[in-house]
Scaffold this motif. Sequence first.
Motif, PDB file in Angstrom:
ATOM      1  N   TYR A 112     -72.001  65.012 -42.132  1.00  0.00           N
ATOM      2  CA  TYR A 112     -72.775  64.196 -43.059  1.00  0.00           C
ATOM      3  C   TYR A 112     -73.695  63.204 -42.353  1.00  0.00           C
ATOM      4  CZ  TYR A 112     -69.085  65.992 -46.036  1.00  0.00           C
ATOM      5  OH  TYR A 112     -68.216  66.803 -46.678  1.00  0.00           O
ATOM      6  N   SER A 113     -74.449  63.692 -41.415  1.00  0.00           N
ATOM      7  CA  SER A 113     -75.403  62.841 -40.713  1.00  0.00           C
ATOM      8  C   SER A 113     -76.762  63.516 -40.674  1.00  0.00           C
ATOM      9  CB  SER A 113     -74.927  62.567 -39.281  1.00  0.00           C
ATOM     10  OG  SER A 113     -73.689  61.895 -39.261  1.00  0.00           O
ATOM     11  N   SER A 114     -77.781  62.695 -40.622  1.00  0.00           N
ATOM     12  CA  SER A 114     -79.135  63.208 -40.471  1.00  0.00           C
ATOM     13  C   SER A 114     -79.637  62.878 -39.077  1.00  0.00           C
ATOM     14  CB  SER A 114     -80.054  62.584 -41.524  1.00  0.00           C
ATOM     15  OG  SER A 114     -79.689  63.007 -42.814  1.00  0.00           O
ATOM     16  N   PHE A 115     -80.347  63.827 -38.527  1.00  0.00           N
ATOM     17  CA  PHE A 115     -80.807  63.714 -37.144  1.00  0.00           C
ATOM     18  C   PHE A 115     -82.297  64.017 -37.039  1.00  0.00           C
ATOM     19  CE2 PHE A 115     -76.823  63.574 -34.763  1.00  0.00           C
ATOM     20  CZ  PHE A 115     -75.914  64.026 -35.705  1.00  0.00           C
ATOM     21  N   CYS A 116     -82.881  63.498 -36.017  1.00  0.00           N
ATOM     22  CA  CYS A 116     -84.090  64.072 -35.464  1.00  0.00           C
ATOM     23  C   CYS A 116     -83.585  65.103 -34.454  1.00  0.00           C
ATOM     24  CB  CYS A 116     -84.940  63.024 -34.751  1.00  0.00           C
ATOM     25  SG  CYS A 116     -85.598  61.760 -35.822  1.00  0.00           S
ATOM     26  N   MET A 117     -84.049  66.303 -34.584  1.00  0.00           N
ATOM     27  CA  MET A 117     -83.509  67.384 -33.763  1.00  0.00           C
ATOM     28  C   MET A 117     -84.623  68.356 -33.438  1.00  0.00           C
ATOM     29  SD  MET A 117     -80.172  69.626 -34.704  1.00  0.00           S
ATOM     30  CE  MET A 117     -79.677  71.093 -33.826  1.00  0.00           C
TER      31      MET A 117
END
Length: 123
Positions: free
Chosen positions: A28-33
Amino acid sequence: VQLVESGGGSALAGRSLRLSCVASGYTYSSFCMGWFRQAPGKEREGVAIIYTGGGRTYYHDSVKGRFTIFQDNAKNTVYLQMNSLKPEDTAMYYCAAVLSAGFCSLLDQLYNYWGQGTQVTVS
């Protein structure tokens, strides 16, 4: 967070390759990827980044119109579709990620999770 790349290899100029980066070890995390690359004797540069929380993408000028980054959230995977490859695309490609609230950058110093890299050679 662990990142595992695949899909590198050799290709003739003008052809295509697709890189994959599978992420694990988080919930449940958002990333720049996305993807960085480093050619011999050159500095590492950002190629393409996606914000996993909303899909916004960022590209280096040299790959705009040729490369596409996209994600499959169900598989925790980010892809880099590389079309119209050029010899200057030859490099080691690294997947990287950083937790983010929405804004992403192509600056490698901001990323704290890295994969092992996969080689792309275009001739």
